[in-house]
Design an enzyme around this catalytic site. Structure first.
Site, short mmCIF file in Angstrom:
data_model
loop_
_atom_site.label_atom_id
_atom_site.label_comp_id
_atom_site.label_asym_id
_atom_site.label_seq_id
_atom_site.Cartn_x
_atom_site.Cartn_y
_atom_site.Cartn_z
N HIS A 1 1.66 -4.30 -5.24
CA HIS A 1 1.00 -3.28 -4.85
C HIS A 1 -0.38 -3.68 -3.84
O HIS A 1 -0.95 -2.90 -3.40
CB HIS A 1 0.31 -2.15 -5.73
CG HIS A 1 1.56 -1.69 -6.55
ND1 HIS A 1 1.81 -1.98 -7.98
CD2 HIS A 1 2.45 -0.76 -6.44
CE1 HIS A 1 2.90 -1.39 -8.11
NE2 HIS A 1 3.33 -0.71 -7.32
N GLY A 2 -0.49 -4.77 -3.52
CA GLY A 2 -1.35 -5.35 -2.55
C GLY A 2 -2.84 -5.54 -3.21
O GLY A 2 -3.66 -5.13 -2.38
#
Lengths: 62, 269
Positions: free
Chosen positions: B234-235
């Site tokens: 999810h970065g």
């Protein structure tokens, strides 16, 4: 006063001192009994336990 | 009946209520057969006819429907047994007061009680200890919970991943540039404020559990905007100290307990 009578009047007559005697006696007994049993076991098995033969297998590290 | 016999005094041996001949101190059984005082009028055994069989009046025998018929005797010929084998030596002499030896006898009794209590306390303590210690982790489990890492195998600027307790473990050898860079980050910029020196024991070594605090992915080392770790799921961006800088993760990467045994050896766990 014979020993037993003194024992009674000093340690056993009051419930408080009786209980205290038992507790302290248990502490002393535990130590003496455990260490005595260990010493006896090690004397019977002298030369067979790992700590007795450990030095034969240890290699000296410089 | 007994009380009557006792009160009769010297006549007591003659006054025993017995329907059968009983050998006694004054009445030998064999030599002469005494004439038993029986009431011949009542051949049926009942309360009235039995009372006539006794040398004196009164009830010496009972018979009822639900109990066997019996005749009670005065056992004045029974000698009291000698219990001296069972008595304590202090009270063998019956002319001496037992009160004087009371404390000594009690001392012995209570000594036995105390000895038993001590032995049971010892046994109980050992049983309890055994059961309680059986709940703690065994030595092989404890040994598996640690990992030894040779630090000399990790070159400067590199990050190595190990498996520790089923999770990835990151050991990062930081360069001096990274150390300076992380030390200068102001705490106000951080989502989970923690100084770099609070997260390491030696500034050149960063030890982290490689599980993203967002949803548990494994971050990629030496990636992301801050030169530390980057979680591809999810970065989330972590810096070289493992602190969350950008992305959805709420907290810094976890630092496990570890210690440096020597300059070259690290033990995590």
């Amino acid at each position: 006063m014979p020993l037993r009578a003194r024992l009674y009047s000093v340690f056993f007559r009051r419930t408080s001192t009786f209980a205290l005697t038992i507790v302290l006696g248990a502490l002393v007994f535990e130590r003496v009994f455990d260490q005595g049993a260990d010493a006896f076991y090690e004397r019977l098995n002298h030369g067979k336990l790992w700590k007795h033969i450990k030095h034969k297998y240890e290699t000296q590290e410089e | 009946m007994l009380s009557v016999a006792a009160r009769a005094g010297p006549l007591a041996p003659y006054l025993s209520a017995a329907a059968h001949a009983v050998p006694g101190p004054l009445k030998p059984l064999v030599p002469q057969v005494e004439k038993l005082l029986l009431d011949p009028k009542g051949p049926v055994l009942c309360r009235e006819s039995l009372s006539g069989r006794a040398p004196r009046g009164g009830l010496v025998a009972t018979a009822s429907l639900n109990a066997p018929a019996s005749i009670r005797y005065i056992h004045n010929d029974v000698t009291v047994p000698d219990f001296s084998d069972y008595r304590r030596p202090d009270v063998l002499d019956k002319t001496k007061s037992s009160q004087e030896s009371s404390d000594a006898r009690k001392g012995f009794s209570y000594f036995l009680t105390a000895t038993t209590c001590v032995a049971s306390a010892y046994a109980a303590k050992n049983v309890v200890t055994q059961f309680v210690s059986s709940m703690s982790a065994s030595a092989d489990v404890l040994a598996l919970s640690k990992i030894e890492i040779k630090l000399s195998e990790i070159p400067e600027g590199k990050n190595m991943a190990f498996k520790w307790r089923g999770k990835p473990l990151f050991v990062r050898h930081r360069t001096q540039k990274e150390i300076n860079q992380e030390a200068e980050v102001p705490l106000t910029e951080l989502r989970d404020p923690q100084h770099d020196l609070d997260r390491v024991k030696k500034p050149e070594w960063v030890i982290l559990v490689g599980v993203c605090t967002h949803l548990g992915c494994v971050p990629i080392a030496n990636a992301g905007d801050f030169g530390g770790y980057y979680c591809p799921c999810h970065g989330s961006h972590y810096d070289a100290s493992g602190r969350i800088r950008k992305g959805p993760a709420p907290a810094n990467l976890e630092v496990p307990y570890y210690e440096f045994v020597s300059d070259d050896l690290l033990i995590v766990g």
